[in-house]
Scaffold this active site. Structure first.
Site, mmCIF file in Angstrom:
data_model
loop_
_atom_site.group_PDB
_atom_site.id
_atom_site.type_symbol
_atom_site.label_atom_id
_atom_site.label_comp_id
_atom_site.label_asym_id
_atom_site.label_seq_id
_atom_site.Cartn_x
_atom_site.Cartn_y
_atom_site.Cartn_z
ATOM 1 C CE LYS A 104 -2.245 -1.313 3.702
ATOM 2 N NZ LYS A 104 -1.676 -2.682 3.834
ATOM 3 C CB THR A 105 3.791 2.295 2.027
ATOM 4 O OG1 THR A 105 3.096 2.234 3.264
ATOM 5 C CG2 THR A 105 4.756 3.469 2.064
ATOM 6 C CG ASP B 205 0.470 3.728 6.681
ATOM 7 O OD1 ASP B 205 -0.434 3.007 6.211
ATOM 8 O OD2 ASP B 205 1.545 3.279 7.121
ATOM 9 C CB THR C 164 -4.557 -3.114 8.112
ATOM 10 O OG1 THR C 164 -4.686 -2.439 9.374
ATOM 11 C CG2 THR C 164 -3.161 -2.862 7.561
ATOM 12 N NE ARG D 208 5.981 -4.712 5.690
ATOM 13 C CZ ARG D 208 4.937 -4.016 6.141
ATOM 14 N NH1 ARG D 208 4.246 -4.478 7.168
ATOM 15 N NH2 ARG D 208 4.585 -2.887 5.563
#
Length: 382
Positions: A96-97, A141, A190, A249
């Site tokens: 997302k980032t 965020d 999230t 990640r």
């Protein structure tokens, strides 16, 4: 010189964690930090500078979201106007980032990065909004964790591009309208279900990121290995990708740990043997379940006979916060069929008992007569 996008606030960022100079309001300018990769020493610096994709065409996986976002951005470029506000949702570590940074890069616009927990007062948000320039991207965020007062201010800013600054208190208070230049909010969360409907409706495009398949993760690992100058064969890459829980990640983190194991033991090659030995050392089993996952499943089966058990009770049993269990462990366990969420609580499936090597007790889990057994309505004549 090359732009290096800072990492997000989570440990183990898939594309590296960057040192961040924060402003007094908790935000920072993501374009303020310029790094020359050749001048950075060590693999960690190269992770920060190189692993995060810079363009949408380089972003692996998520083909549907990538195609939709490309259309939104291209249409905005042709109109010569900022695109609609963008909301990105999905489990942690899926990009997302990275997509927020790519949005700014595709628009050739500056980006201001902050987070919901950093904005606890309307004044915090007002100071950020008042410093935006025309066409700038504001990345929020964990947007669902903003305070209610800041959310209400953001409604007006997103829709009418203005905020009302209240000066004074009591009967003498005065609201001063402040016009804002057109900008684009990119929100990441999230927990999309926790967003208030008025805020969610103000986003013109909503993209949900799902877990990656093994093929996409293999492509990510190969790219990362090339950028980090790691020698890796196909068997080692596949083993890491298979155990990465569908999350880039985690895939990049495991790659670096297998790299460490290979270097220490003298092979310097990420192969199948190195991957299996390193992942066993770091408590990642053959199904990709880590310590937290197995702790949840073992508590569910050994202490609560397969359930059903409530989230809070389960979290106490494994020594974690309920939010951690719900957002980190549960999405993958439910997706892979290890756990079922029911109105009465969490229930272990047959696959869980088999994975743990345990025999399910009669009348629990998915056994006949258990909590998941089908029932008939009382007024059913049959």
């Amino acid at each position: 010189m090359t732009d290096a996008y800072p990492g997000n606030a989570y440990p183990g960022d898939p594309y590296g964690d960057a040192a961040i100079d924060r402003e007094s309001d908790g935000s920072f300018d993501a374009n303020a930090r310029i790094v020359d990769p050749a001048a950075v020493e060590g693999d960690e610096g190269r992770v920060e500078a190189a692993l995060r994709p810079r363009r949408l065409e380089d972003f692996p996986g998520q083909p549907r979201v990538r195609e939709q976002l490309a259309l939104v951005l291209e249409a905005a470029r042709r109109r010569g106007a900022p695109p609609d506000h963008i909301l990105l949702s999905g489990p942690p570590g899926l990009g997302k980032t990275t997509l927020a940074m790519i949005t700014a890069a595709e628009l050739e616009a500056p980006i201001r990065v902050t987070s919901g927990p950093a904005i606890q007062h309307a004044g915090d948000l007002a100071s950020i909004l008042s410093s935006l320039t025309e066409g700038e991207v504001l990345f929020l965020d964990e947007i669902h964790r903003m305070s209610r007062a800041a959310e209400e201010m953001l409604y007006l800013a997103m829709e009418d591009f203005r905020v009302d600054i209240v000066v004074g208190k009591g009967p003498g208070a005065t609201a001063i309208p402040l016009e804002l230049p057109p900008f684009t909010v990119v929100g990441a969360t999230t927990r999309a279900g926790l967003l208030p409907a008025p805020l969610r409706d103000r986003f013109g495009f909503t993209g949900h990121l799902d877990f990656y398949d093994t093929g996409d993760l293999e492509a990510i690992i190969r790219r990362s290995a090339t950028l980090l100058e790691i020698e890796a064969d196909d068997h080692g890459v596949h083993e890491i990708a298979r155990r990465s829980r569908g999350t880039p990640r985690i895939a990049n983190r495991l790659l670096r740990r297998v790299r460490d194991w290979a270097q220490v033991h003298g092979s310097h090659v990420v192969d199948l043997a190195a991957a299996e030995a390193a992942l066993a050392l770091f408590d990642v089993d053959a199904s990709g379940l880590d310590r937290l996952d197995r702790g949840v499943l073992e508590a569910l089966c050994r202490r609560f006979a397969g359930g059903p058990v409530g989230l809070s009770t389960l979290a106490v049993a494994v020594g974690e916060e309920p939010d951690t269990v719900e957002t980190v462990a549960e999405p993958y366990l439910v997706r892979e069929g290890y756990m079922i969420r029911t109105p009465r609580g969490r229930v272990a499936t047959t696959r869980t008992w088999e994975h743990l090597g345990l025999e399910p007790p009669a009348g629990t889990g998915e056994a006949p007569g258990g909590p998941m057994a089908p029932t008939l309505p009382l007024d059913d004549p049959s």
